[in-house]
Scaffold this active site. Structure first.
Site, short mmCIF file in Angstrom:
data_model
loop_
_atom_site.label_atom_id
_atom_site.label_comp_id
_atom_site.label_asym_id
_atom_site.label_seq_id
_atom_site.Cartn_x
_atom_site.Cartn_y
_atom_site.Cartn_z
NE ARG A 267 -2.26 -0.65 -8.42
CZ ARG A 267 -1.61 1.02 -7.82
NH1 ARG A 267 -0.63 0.14 -7.11
NH2 ARG A 267 -2.12 1.49 -6.49
NE ARG A 282 5.82 -6.46 -7.45
CZ ARG A 282 6.03 -4.69 -7.37
NH1 ARG A 282 5.22 -4.53 -7.82
NH2 ARG A 282 7.02 -4.23 -6.70
CD GLU A 354 5.08 2.25 -2.71
OE1 GLU A 354 6.32 2.20 -2.94
OE2 GLU A 354 3.98 2.71 -2.69
CB SER A 357 3.01 6.24 -2.62
OG SER A 357 3.11 6.79 -2.89
NE ARG A 394 3.01 -4.12 -1.69
CZ ARG A 394 3.91 -3.26 -2.44
NH1 ARG A 394 4.69 -2.31 -1.86
NH2 ARG A 394 4.67 -3.44 -3.60
#
Length: 428
Positions: A267, A282, A354, A357, A394
RNA sequence: GGAGAGGUGGCCGAGUGGUCGAAGGCGCAGCACUGGAAAUGCUGUAUAGGGGCAACUCUAUCGAGGGUUCGAAUCCCUCCCUCUCCGCCA
């Protein structure tokens, strides 16, 4: 993508539902476009029908012995030519309308599910449940954040990774690399034991695939693109797995199809400069095990609970405290009708973060990707669901922060011991 | 990357300008026959879009896009994909 029929028949419903996401839209022009396109299509097919009749007449005349160059045949030919030119004009208009319509329709997000709570942004997400005991620093104790632990124990090298690529890339090493690999295997084993089919799809995906799952055309700037080919680095395994069944009709008795796919994800993180710059939170490239369901439209609500439970099972097996949040309408992703976010406790940061999802997309991706199911005589769009099970980096961050000990080492949950060959990480 | 062959319905496979959405077979479904089944026979069996309460009907689709023609699965052009051989390569 939304249903064109719905747009023609009841645009107010769309406006109202997208309004719940915080979008203010006037769909009247788009509706007019859709109706105009439909009318043009009818007009064109009637003309074509006429042309087909003439073509058949000519054939019959010639078969019946008429002079192919004679006046009777010639008159029909002329008529055919006239119609051909009229059709060509209409077709051109129709194509222009259609591409306009598609472009605008593809830019509209999914309608939120009725159950999704209304709200403007993430602050109005609703906590659904909590699991586990979040670890707090005891008196006199100070807990490190995962990036501090990782650097101290030599689990990765961020400085040198910049040399290889750029910032937001990381090179795992030693026990860090081993732990990443262990987590991927552990997660896949857990899911396949429940009947998920493990897949390892291409990581480069074409534009059609990205369009099919909703990343294109609107979010082109979020993905990395190959210069010389129509290929992109996938931002999530959701993209290739959706396209695994693109343009297929799947017998209803085969549903649900459940996949667990490990891929690296890429990303660009445009617009997140300065946020989460340290550690594993991230990155431009990260690993993820993704759960994906193709299911019958009638069962997607239960499926959503189940896929979320399957993601939660990973956290529970790893003894990581978490909470489940239901996203409010204003925070829903583009393709989602309803989403649960799982947030893992990070003891060092002292916050939930988070890590998964889980979304049900209804027929939104299925329409874009033309994936249907056949139930007896009826063929209809099926429903798709996706959920992270889990984001691997994560997960490692959470294990480090929650498992840290006084002596500087990190205790690992029992479930990982067979994969790591040890119950602790002590660096070196 | 070079040379050759090829892409037709769920599958196999015929079809080189007209009534072809496409023979035939397999598979599948229904019916008949049977105590039940097999075998057999008959009937049906693609997708998308438009119109119609419906029966039904119109349009498009033979890898994709364009062209020639009154008319294209069939002829021409471009592209994609698959297979075989060669080259390269983990």
């Amino acid at each position: 993508m939304l249903d064109q029929r719905l747009l023609r028949d009841d645009p107010e419903l769309i406006t109202a539902q997208l309004g719940r996401r915080g979008l203010k839209l006037d769909l009247a022009p788009l509706q007019a476009l859709a109706i105009q396109e439909r009318d043009l299509e009818s007009e064109r097919s009637e003309l074509q029908a006429e042309g087909n009749r003439i073509g058949k007449q000519v054939g019959q005349l010639i078969k019946g012995g008429a002079n192919p160059g004679g006046p009777e045949v010639q008159a029909l030919r002329d008529q055919g030519n006239t119609i051909k030119h009229q059709v060509a004009v209409l077709e051109e208009q129709e194509k222009a309308l259609e591409s306009q319509l598609r472009e605008q329709l593809q830019a509209l997000p999914n309608l939120p599910a009725a159950e999704a709570p209304d709200g403007r942004d993430e602050r109005e997400n609703v906590e659904v449940k909590r699991w586990g005991q979040p670890r707090q620093a005891s008196a006199g104790e100070s807990l490190e954040e995962h990036w501090q632990i990782g650097e101290r124990l030599n689990l990765w090298d961020s400085e040198r990774s910049v040399r290889i690529a750029q910032s937001r890339f990381i090179t795992l090493q030693g026990q860090g690399a081993r732990l990443e690999r262990a987590l991927i295997s552990f997660m896949l084993d857990l899911h396949t034991a429940k009947g998920y089919c493990e897949v390892m799809p291409p990581i480069l995906v074409n534009s059609a695939s990205l369009t099919g799952s909703g990343q294109l055309p609107k979010f082109a700037e979020e993905s990395f693109r190959c210069a010389d080919d129509d290929l992109w680095l996938t931002p999530t395994a959701e993209v290739p797995v959706t396209s695994l069944h693109r343009a297929e009709v799947i017998p209803a008795e085969q549903l649900p199809l459940r996949y667990a796919a490990y891929t690296p994800c890429f990303r660009r993180e445009a617009g997140s400069y300065g946020r989460d710059t340290r550690g594993l939170i991230r990155l431009h490239q990260f690993n993820k095990v993704e759960l994906y369901w193709f299911c019958h439209p009638e069962h997607s609500t239960e499926a959503h609970e189940q896929i979320t439970r399957d993601a939660e099972a990973v956290l529970e097996a790893l003894e990581l405290p978490y909470r489940r949040m239901e996203l409010c309408t204003g925070d829903l992703g583009f393709s989602a009708a309803r989403t649960y976010d799982l947030e893992v406790w990070l003891a060092g940061a002292g916050a939930y973060r988070e890590i998964s999802s889980c979304s049900v997309c209804g027929d939104f991706q299925a329409r874009r990707s033309a994936i249907r199911c056949k139930d007896g005589k009826t063929t209809q769009l099926l429903h798709t669901l996706n959920g992270s099970g889990l984001a691997v980096g994560r997960t490692m961050a959470a294990l480090l922060e929650n498992g840290q000990k006084d002596d500087g080492s990190v205790r690992l949950p029992a479930a990982l011991v067979p994969y790591m060959g040890t119950d602790r990480i002590s660096g070196g």
